[in-house]
Design an enzyme around this catalytic site. Sequence first.
Site, PDB file in Angstrom:
ATOM      1  N   ASN A 100       0.873  -1.172   0.000  1.00 33.52           N
ATOM      2  CA  ASN A 100       0.000   0.000   0.000  1.00 33.52           C
ATOM      3  C   ASN A 100       0.909   1.221   0.000  1.00 33.52           C
ATOM      4  O   ASN A 100       1.585   1.508   0.989  1.00 33.52           O
ATOM      5  CB  ASN A 100      -0.912   0.010   1.232  1.00 33.52           C
ATOM      6  CG  ASN A 100      -1.807   1.242   1.290  1.00 33.52           C
ATOM      7  OD1 ASN A 100      -1.386   2.349   0.997  1.00 33.52           O
ATOM      8  ND2 ASN A 100      -3.046   1.059   1.713  1.00 33.52           N
ATOM      9  N   ASP A 148       0.079   4.475  -0.457  1.00 28.53           N
ATOM     10  CA  ASP A 148      -0.490   5.718   0.071  1.00 28.53           C
ATOM     11  C   ASP A 148      -0.193   6.899  -0.853  1.00 28.53           C
ATOM     12  O   ASP A 148       0.293   7.937  -0.434  1.00 28.53           O
ATOM     13  CB  ASP A 148       0.052   5.985   1.488  1.00 28.53           C
ATOM     14  CG  ASP A 148      -0.649   7.152   2.164  1.00 28.53           C
ATOM     15  OD1 ASP A 148      -1.839   7.384   1.868  1.00 28.53           O
ATOM     16  OD2 ASP A 148      -0.013   7.849   2.984  1.00 28.53           O
ATOM     17  N   GLU A 192      -3.928   1.631  -2.930  1.00 27.78           N
ATOM     18  CA  GLU A 192      -4.098   3.046  -2.596  1.00 27.78           C
ATOM     19  C   GLU A 192      -3.155   3.899  -3.448  1.00 27.78           C
ATOM     20  O   GLU A 192      -2.417   4.744  -2.955  1.00 27.78           O
ATOM     21  CB  GLU A 192      -3.892   3.303  -1.098  1.00 27.78           C
ATOM     22  CG  GLU A 192      -4.597   4.554  -0.618  1.00 27.78           C
ATOM     23  CD  GLU A 192      -4.595   4.749   0.888  1.00 27.78           C
ATOM     24  OE1 GLU A 192      -5.147   5.768   1.331  1.00 27.78           O
ATOM     25  OE2 GLU A 192      -4.052   3.898   1.620  1.00 27.78           O
ATOM     26  N   TYR A 208      -7.703  -3.556  -2.369  1.00 24.73           N
ATOM     27  CA  TYR A 208      -7.671  -2.507  -1.356  1.00 24.73           C
ATOM     28  C   TYR A 208      -9.068  -2.475  -0.745  1.00 24.73           C
ATOM     29  O   TYR A 208      -9.993  -1.875  -1.279  1.00 24.73           O
ATOM     30  CB  TYR A 208      -7.291  -1.172  -1.989  1.00 24.73           C
ATOM     31  CG  TYR A 208      -7.318   0.001  -1.035  1.00 24.73           C
ATOM     32  CD1 TYR A 208      -6.787  -0.109   0.250  1.00 24.73           C
ATOM     33  CD2 TYR A 208      -7.870   1.220  -1.422  1.00 24.73           C
ATOM     34  CE1 TYR A 208      -6.808   0.969   1.133  1.00 24.73           C
ATOM     35  CE2 TYR A 208      -7.885   2.304  -0.556  1.00 24.73           C
ATOM     36  CZ  TYR A 208      -7.362   2.172   0.716  1.00 24.73           C
ATOM     37  OH  TYR A 208      -7.389   3.236   1.587  1.00 24.73           O
ATOM     38  N   ASP A 249      -4.023  -4.614   1.097  1.00 23.94           N
ATOM     39  CA  ASP A 249      -4.436  -3.979   2.339  1.00 23.94           C
ATOM     40  C   ASP A 249      -5.880  -4.397   2.597  1.00 23.94           C
ATOM     41  O   ASP A 249      -6.805  -3.880   1.967  1.00 23.94           O
ATOM     42  CB  ASP A 249      -4.314  -2.462   2.206  1.00 23.94           C
ATOM     43  CG  ASP A 249      -4.776  -1.713   3.448  1.00 23.94           C
ATOM     44  OD1 ASP A 249      -5.190  -2.369   4.430  1.00 23.94           O
ATOM     45  OD2 ASP A 249      -4.734  -0.468   3.439  1.00 23.94           O
ATOM     46  N   ASN A 289      -7.427  -4.016   5.434  1.00 23.09           N
ATOM     47  CA  ASN A 289      -8.016  -3.061   6.381  1.00 23.09           C
ATOM     48  C   ASN A 289      -8.675  -3.730   7.575  1.00 23.09           C
ATOM     49  O   ASN A 289      -9.749  -3.319   8.031  1.00 23.09           O
ATOM     50  CB  ASN A 289      -9.003  -2.136   5.657  1.00 23.09           C
ATOM     51  CG  ASN A 289      -8.414  -0.744   5.443  1.00 23.09           C
ATOM     52  OD1 ASN A 289      -7.746  -0.201   6.332  1.00 23.09           O
ATOM     53  ND2 ASN A 289      -8.649  -0.180   4.279  1.00 23.09           N
ATOM     54  N   ASP A 333      -1.958  -5.762   6.151  1.00 17.49           N
ATOM     55  CA  ASP A 333      -1.619  -6.245   4.812  1.00 17.49           C
ATOM     56  C   ASP A 333      -1.324  -7.738   4.868  1.00 17.49           C
ATOM     57  O   ASP A 333      -0.582  -8.204   5.743  1.00 17.49           O
ATOM     58  CB  ASP A 333      -0.411  -5.473   4.284  1.00 17.49           C
ATOM     59  CG  ASP A 333      -0.657  -3.975   4.275  1.00 17.49           C
ATOM     60  OD1 ASP A 333      -1.049  -3.451   3.210  1.00 17.49           O
ATOM     61  OD2 ASP A 333      -0.483  -3.320   5.328  1.00 17.49           O
ATOM     62  N   ASP A 389       3.033   4.932   4.711  1.00 15.89           N
ATOM     63  CA  ASP A 389       2.679   4.597   6.095  1.00 15.89           C
ATOM     64  C   ASP A 389       2.455   3.093   6.259  1.00 15.89           C
ATOM     65  O   ASP A 389       2.264   2.613   7.372  1.00 15.89           O
ATOM     66  CB  ASP A 389       1.445   5.382   6.562  1.00 15.89           C
ATOM     67  CG  ASP A 389       0.266   5.301   5.609  1.00 15.89           C
ATOM     68  OD1 ASP A 389       0.371   4.607   4.573  1.00 15.89           O
ATOM     69  OD2 ASP A 389      -0.767   5.944   5.892  1.00 15.89           O
ATOM     70  N   HIS A 390       2.481   2.346   5.159  1.00 16.66           N
ATOM     71  CA  HIS A 390       2.519   0.889   5.177  1.00 16.66           C
ATOM     72  C   HIS A 390       3.904   0.437   4.729  1.00 16.66           C
ATOM     73  O   HIS A 390       4.611   1.159   4.009  1.00 16.66           O
ATOM     74  CB  HIS A 390       1.506   0.289   4.195  1.00 16.66           C
ATOM     75  CG  HIS A 390       0.072   0.496   4.591  1.00 16.66           C
ATOM     76  ND1 HIS A 390      -0.754  -0.534   4.971  1.00 16.66           N
ATOM     77  CD2 HIS A 390      -0.690   1.617   4.622  1.00 16.66           C
ATOM     78  CE1 HIS A 390      -1.968  -0.065   5.227  1.00 16.66           C
ATOM     79  NE2 HIS A 390      -1.955   1.243   5.029  1.00 16.66           N
TER      80      HIS A 390
END
Length: 347
Positions: free
Chosen positions: A98, A100, A126, A201, A240, A242, A312, A337-338
């Site tokens: 991911n 971001d 993402e 995602y 991801d 989530n 993830d 951030d991942h």
Amino acid sequence: MTRSSAFLFPAATRVYSCVRVVCIRGVCGIRTSESMSKRAKKNEQEAGDGDHDNGTAPAAKKGKKVKEPEAPILYSDPPDKMNSKDGRAANMKITSWNVDGLRAWVKKKGLDWVRDEAPDVLCLQETKCAEKSLPDEITSMPEFPHKYWAGSDEKEGYSGVAMLCKTEPLKVTYGIGKEEHDKEGRVITAEFPTFFLVTAYVPNSGRGLVRLDYRKTWDVEFKAYLSDLDKRKPLVLCGDLNVAHEEIDLKNSKGNKKNAGFTAEEREGFNQLLAAGFTDSFRELYPEQANAYTFWTYMMNSRSKNVGWRLDYFVLSSALLPGLCDSKIRNQAMGSDHCPITLHMVV
């Protein structure tokens, strides 16, 4: 996934009416200075103990020493296992990340890391980038001559996934056959000779869990889609998802049970996926490994303190488990951030 915490102000000699908007991972509201003061003591006690720690130590009472913060417990990715349990050598390497925001990730030299990792397939989530706006650095990569992109039909700069392959798949499809979900550009499926590869995602339930009902619908219909594929050919799901499945999968489980990514409903959705004949590859190999995370908020020095979430995954059909070699968390790779994850398998 965004998290934030309120900062506490010292009491003044005169009380003024003051409001402050506060957002704490999924919950937004307004607090008055009076309500903030009532929570000051509680917040001091919780600082460093929950997902909302702002990284500062509470003030010491007169005559008492400030307790030193505990050293973070870090995770070290062990050496890669390149053989399955029955001794076969891995011949497929898949990386998922991911990013971001694809354009920002490229500027942060994410592609340099990818070239060093050298996967056979790279899956990204993402991406937040329409195909017409993709940077040349990634569209021209000779390492991956076969590239596939999906994005949101309605919101540019929202959601988006990609799959980059060294070998051309037999077939590539987009979405899961449900317009409600497919318009957000969340799924790409590639068919290879012996398996399907799905990158996804999964929708976030949002601040205040405003999309939790939608997420529950997604979980049911996505599971049905994967189960239909599995009847034709075993599959690898990556991306991801989530959700932090169990308490071991995030740092602060106690304080996040009503927050997006760790609600009972989302965790049950993942339970149902596993019950349908799929396996979390990391937990299959490392059932007791704690402090292994793939996401850290940019706030509060969370990554350096390893206050994170495992969001993830590589999820495998049961038929592929004999060929599982290793499921890696590359937590030293920066740029998002991942962090990326990598799967070694025999196909």
